[in-house]
Scaffold this motif. Structure first.
Motif, PDB file in Angstrom:
ATOM      1  N   ASN A   1       0.820  -1.218   0.000  1.00  0.00           N
ATOM      2  CA  ASN A   1       0.000   0.000   0.000  1.00  0.00           C
ATOM      3  C   ASN A   1       0.853   1.267   0.000  1.00  0.00           C
ATOM      4  O   ASN A   1       0.581   2.214  -0.736  1.00  0.00           O
TER       5      ASN A   1
ATOM      6  N   GLU B   1       0.803   4.053  -2.992  1.00  0.00           N
ATOM      7  CA  GLU B   1       0.482   5.469  -2.751  1.00  0.00           C
ATOM      8  C   GLU B   1       1.559   6.394  -3.301  1.00  0.00           C
ATOM      9  O   GLU B   1       1.265   7.432  -3.892  1.00  0.00           O
TER      10      GLU B   1
ATOM     11  N   ASP C   1       1.486   9.254  -6.509  1.00  0.00           N
ATOM     12  CA  ASP C   1       1.671  10.676  -6.200  1.00  0.00           C
ATOM     13  C   ASP C   1       2.761  11.272  -7.105  1.00  0.00           C
ATOM     14  O   ASP C   1       3.946  11.043  -6.910  1.00  0.00           O
TER      15      ASP C   1
END
Lengths: 251, 251
Positions: A24, A28, A32
């Motif tokens: 995870n 993420e 980004d």
């Protein structure tokens, strides 16, 4: 000569690289666009699934190099075999720097130095408040203190990628280096007379915050130029270290 | 008439009672003379040991009533069978009060109202900073928010026992009650024009802080008299709610 220049350039680069792990957290970061990424590392033992597929296609579309390793090698990269889930990512922290470079590029500054803050949650909150407030850099010791980790990144709510952080292997020496540059070192004390709000701070100011329970170490305390106090009601003796950092960041 | 007075007196008393559980938490409270204790509850199934013996002798020397229950009854008292370890303690929170009493006894005040703060760690830190800072009471909703628990007491570093807390089953209604009393309600907004530091606050001020991710609820937002902003650098959008509370407590 050329060799040593190359070595220093490489060192300067790798000082800015942080390896994160866990599916995870890696996902993420890949999603980004504001985060600069160096390499994606995957274990050959990973069973293909949707999330891993999305990782590789995101990396490809961002032109990020993907490397495949056996499980043991991946663990050496992540340094956390138990929690890496076969995935690691080298992130480039553009705002990380060294003290010489910082001193050369800043005429006046406010810096927060952390002397042994061990709780990752607190470190993340400190980074968040310093990034939002009026602090130009955080001095972070590489020993005896919480290090940048996925937990810290989470607690910083992504502000880690915006905040200048200077790592130091010897905080006392770094503080002396700043003092030679004209900086004043301020420590907090419940016996100090000067209210932190009414103190006239110099153009080059360093606030030192100590460990959650032990406070500032003796070597650092001895370097203090001035003591300041945050007056407290109801006989309360101390504040959370992240709260203290925030009050100083928003002076 | 007499019955209802008795009922109200009883209710006022039990509004101040908090049941904590777990051997270490109970032991710490028994050792702290500044904490008023109502009753010690022990499970009959507990195997005698040194710590339990010290608990009962501390309770006896402090003239605290000790009650023995079967395991199931003790769990009903602790409301946490998994973690009570056969031990529960009724603490009297002298500083807990109701809004009517607070309004009658305070001419001017600064209050922090929490609208849905769910993280116990944050609640504990908020209590600690409010106790140390210039806040006269915390308004704490009894629904949709973190409640006082051993975790909160720990995060408050014991300041829970010093800080006036007013529980409310309906925050919007309580805020309206305060407004009728002449208070102004301030909420934070990143769109507000007034800097939180330069605002001229009224003698009767309530700051409302919202949930960690959702912010202030609509019903409460509609009651806001003024919006204030904490200006932030580097595009940071928000601070930890406990940090925000701390900046307001130390204005």
């Amino acid at each position: 000569m050329k060799d040593s220049q190359e070595y220093l350039a490489k060192k300067a680069f790798f000082d800015k690289v942080l390896t994160i792990y866990g599916r995870n957290a890696v996902m993420e970061a890949l999603e980004d666009d504001s985060i600069t990424i160096h390499k994606l590392h995957l274990s050959k033992s990973n069973q293909p699934n949707e999330q891993l597929q999305r990782m590789t296609s995101l990396a490809e579309s961002r032109c990020i190099e993907i490397r495949y390793h056996d499980k043991a090698s991946l663990s050496r990269i992540s340094k956390n075999a138990k929690q890496d889930q076969g995935v690691a990512l080298d992130i480039v922290l553009e705002h990380f720097g060294d003290e010489e470079n910082f001193l050369q590029t800043h005429q006046s500054y406010r810096v927060i130095a952390l002397d042994g803050v061990t709780n990752p949650q607190n470190l993340g909150m400190i980074i968040r408040s310093c990034a939002a407030g009026n602090i130009d850099a955080i001095l972070l010791p590489t020993k005896g203190a919480a290090q940048i980790s996925p937990l810290v990144i989470k607690a910083s709510v992504g502000t880690l990628f915006k905040m200048p952080i200077i790592k130091t292997s010897n905080l006392a020496k770094t503080l002396q280096n700043f003092q030679t540059n004209g900086a004043k070192v301020y420590t907090l004390s419940s016996y100090a007379k000067e209210n932190y709000k009414s103190m006239q701070y110099t153009d080059r100011t360093i606030f030192v915050l100590g460990n959650e329970s032990e406070g500032v170490s003796e070597a650092v305390e001895n370097l203090s130029d001035e003591s300041i106090i945050i007056p407290m009601q109801r006989g309360v003796e101390s504040l959370n270290v992240a709260v203290t950092a925030s009050l100083l960041a928003f002076l």
